[in-house]
Design a protein around this motif. Structure first.
Motif, mmCIF file in Angstrom:
data_model
loop_
_atom_site.group_PDB
_atom_site.id
_atom_site.type_symbol
_atom_site.label_atom_id
_atom_site.label_comp_id
_atom_site.label_asym_id
_atom_site.label_seq_id
_atom_site.Cartn_x
_atom_site.Cartn_y
_atom_site.Cartn_z
ATOM 1 N N PHE A 181 -0.182 1.069 -4.701
ATOM 2 C CA PHE A 181 -1.544 1.405 -3.580
ATOM 3 C C PHE A 181 -0.605 1.183 -2.345
ATOM 4 C CE2 PHE A 181 -4.993 -0.601 -1.419
ATOM 5 C CZ PHE A 181 -5.832 0.434 -1.297
ATOM 6 N N MET A 182 0.124 0.169 -2.136
ATOM 7 C CA MET A 182 0.846 -0.083 -0.828
ATOM 8 C C MET A 182 1.840 1.067 -0.505
ATOM 9 S SD MET A 182 -0.903 -2.333 0.626
ATOM 10 C CE MET A 182 -2.160 -3.522 0.254
ATOM 11 N N LEU A 183 2.794 1.386 -1.275
ATOM 12 C CA LEU A 183 3.947 1.926 -1.048
ATOM 13 C C LEU A 183 3.401 3.566 -0.942
ATOM 14 C CD1 LEU A 183 6.193 0.750 -3.687
ATOM 15 C CD2 LEU A 183 6.898 0.363 -1.450
ATOM 16 N N GLY A 184 2.589 4.163 -1.364
ATOM 17 C CA GLY A 184 2.409 5.631 -1.274
ATOM 18 C C GLY A 184 3.272 6.371 -1.914
ATOM 19 N N GLU A 185 4.241 5.746 -2.832
ATOM 20 C CA GLU A 185 5.203 6.447 -3.289
ATOM 21 C C GLU A 185 5.340 5.897 -4.785
ATOM 22 O OE1 GLU A 185 9.102 6.776 -1.538
ATOM 23 O OE2 GLU A 185 8.283 7.099 0.425
ATOM 24 N N GLU A 186 5.961 6.683 -5.679
ATOM 25 C CA GLU A 186 5.986 6.004 -7.131
ATOM 26 C C GLU A 186 7.428 5.357 -7.265
ATOM 27 O OE1 GLU A 186 3.652 5.862 -9.467
ATOM 28 O OE2 GLU A 186 2.240 7.111 -8.370
ATOM 29 N N PRO A 187 7.394 4.106 -7.771
ATOM 30 C CA PRO A 187 8.564 3.467 -7.906
ATOM 31 C C PRO A 187 9.374 4.126 -9.000
ATOM 32 C CG PRO A 187 6.858 2.058 -7.864
ATOM 33 C CD PRO A 187 6.243 3.309 -7.974
ATOM 34 N N VAL A 188 10.539 4.343 -8.911
ATOM 35 C CA VAL A 188 11.478 5.163 -9.651
ATOM 36 C C VAL A 188 12.477 4.206 -10.323
ATOM 37 C CG1 VAL A 188 11.085 7.253 -8.606
ATOM 38 C CG2 VAL A 188 13.199 5.700 -8.052
ATOM 39 N N GLU A 189 12.738 2.746 -10.074
ATOM 40 C CA GLU A 189 13.575 1.841 -10.405
ATOM 41 C C GLU A 189 12.937 0.513 -10.652
ATOM 42 O OE1 GLU A 189 17.953 3.497 -9.417
ATOM 43 O OE2 GLU A 189 16.975 2.072 -7.980
ATOM 44 N N VAL A 190 13.119 -0.128 -11.557
ATOM 45 C CA VAL A 190 12.556 -1.493 -11.628
ATOM 46 C C VAL A 190 13.591 -2.383 -12.030
ATOM 47 C CG1 VAL A 190 10.945 -2.942 -12.995
ATOM 48 C CG2 VAL A 190 10.406 -0.416 -12.518
ATOM 49 N N PHE A 191 13.654 -3.636 -11.545
ATOM 50 C CA PHE A 191 14.219 -4.611 -12.123
ATOM 51 C C PHE A 191 13.664 -6.029 -11.985
ATOM 52 C CE2 PHE A 191 16.952 -8.342 -11.446
ATOM 53 C CZ PHE A 191 17.868 -8.333 -12.670
ATOM 54 N N ALA A 192 13.684 -6.617 -13.195
ATOM 55 C CA ALA A 192 12.888 -7.792 -13.592
ATOM 56 C C ALA A 192 13.687 -9.058 -14.077
ATOM 57 C CB ALA A 192 11.703 -7.745 -14.314
ATOM 58 N N THR A 193 13.245 -10.359 -13.466
ATOM 59 C CA THR A 193 13.872 -11.297 -14.314
ATOM 60 C C THR A 193 12.678 -12.160 -14.593
ATOM 61 O OG1 THR A 193 15.473 -13.254 -13.888
ATOM 62 C CG2 THR A 193 14.439 -12.608 -11.933
#
Length: 339
Positions: A181-193
């Motif tokens: 909603f905020m970015l206005g672009e789709e995330p293409v990479e995810v890193f999680a811990t």
């Protein structure tokens, strides 16, 4: 008056039923729950009928639209049945815990013109919406980072945790939607811990985490950092910050009132944060109903559509894969494109 039936009379279903009954543009038509006692209690409290089956909700001409607040594993079936019955749908998140099942549902309902709304209510919070407006108006210049803090006041019951689908699908999924909603672009990479710091035993038993951090990157390099905890001793912690080339916007926590006390030995003592999501997002839940009604009356799609629910689940799946494999995961590995 739009006549809305509510499926599910647990905590959030009861809240939705009461909100619909009190809303100036809607009428609570009926309620249903597999727990008949729960349905009877809500029905008596709000002066409506408790239906004997979900079938009755879809079959009756006295219900114009349905709100689904049942167990997650029923959502897909009820969405498909509502569409078949010609009734618009507002369904609580997530659509399902299984992305393949969500994709099959998308295929089954493809082509419908009915409004199908997913309950990412935080989009309708006045503070969060104002931050997004500042981004899209250009006041912040080019957006660089979004930082989302989301911490529950305490662990959910163990029985709930065991069937929740895990923190990323259950809790962080709201933040994944807020990031989009905020970015206005789709995330293409995810890193999680993830860590097990609040209830290590329960989290190990369920192969889940109670403390997580997620970094999302878009193709243009915009970043979103999400931090979650299942337990914040000071209350329900909900903040969103957007940082850009020309400035910053912040949506803060909410309190019962904003008075501060200053005295000998203390400064800036304030009320605690509103206790949990029902209190914190009260205005947003009402605005969500407004948007649902507007969509139905105008023939447009609602502000949060089925695909928004699907893409938030894609990010949740990517985060789970990232934690398990300790690496950056591209959303294209999960199914990030539209179906």
């Amino acid at each position: 008056m739009l006549r809305i039936g509510v499926l599910g009379c647990g905590r959030i279903g009861r809240m939705h039923a009461a909100n619909i009954a009190a809303h100036p543009r809607t009428k609570l038509a009926a309620v249903y729950d597999v727990n008949r006692a729960a349905a009877d209690e809500v029905a008596a409290m709000l002066g409506v009928s408790a239906l004997a089956s979900a079938d009755a909700m879809f079959d009756t001409s006295d219900v114009d639209a349905v709100l689904i607040a049942t167990a997650t594993d029923t959502h897909v079936d009820y969405i498909e049945r509502a569409v078949a019955a010609g009734k618009p749908v507002l369904c609580e998140k997530p659509i399902d815990l299984d992305l393949k099942r969500v994709d099959r549902c998308a295929a089954n309902i493809r082509g419908t013109k009915l409004p199908i709304m997913i309950g990412f209510v935080r989009r309708f919070d006045p503070g969060h919406a104002a931050v997004r407006a500042a981004i899209h108006s250009g006041e912040l210049g080019e957006l660089h980072q979004v930082i989302i803090t989301s911490r529950d006041p305490g662990m959910a019951p163990a029985a709930y945790i065991r069937v929740s689908g895990g923190i990323f699908r259950d809790m962080t999924i709201h933040d994944f939607d807020m990031a989009r909603f905020m970015l206005g672009e789709e995330p293409v990479e995810v890193f999680a811990t993830g860590s097990r710091l609040v209830d290590p035993g329960l989290m190990a038993e369920t192969n889940d985490w109670d403390t997580v951090t997620v970094v999302l990157n878009t193709a243009s390099g915009k970043q979103c950092i999400i931090n979650n905890s299942r337990r914040a001793v000071y209350g329900y912690d909900q903040r969103v910050e957007a940082f850009g080339f020309a400035g910053m916007a912040i949506s803060e926590n909410r309190r019962a009132h904003e008075a501060r006390l200053y005295a000998e030995g203390l400064t800036d003592r304030a009320q605690p944060y509103l206790h949990f999501f029902i209190e914190r997002y009260r205005e947003a839940f009402n605005a969500e109903i407004d948007d649902f009604v507007d969509a139905i009356e105008s023939g447009r799609q609602p502000s949060v559509v089925f695909e928004d629910g699907r893409l938030a689940l894609v990010l949740a799946e990517a985060a789970m894969k990232s934690v398990a494999e300790r690496r950056v995961v591209r959303t294209s590995e999960i199914g990030g494109g539209n179906v």
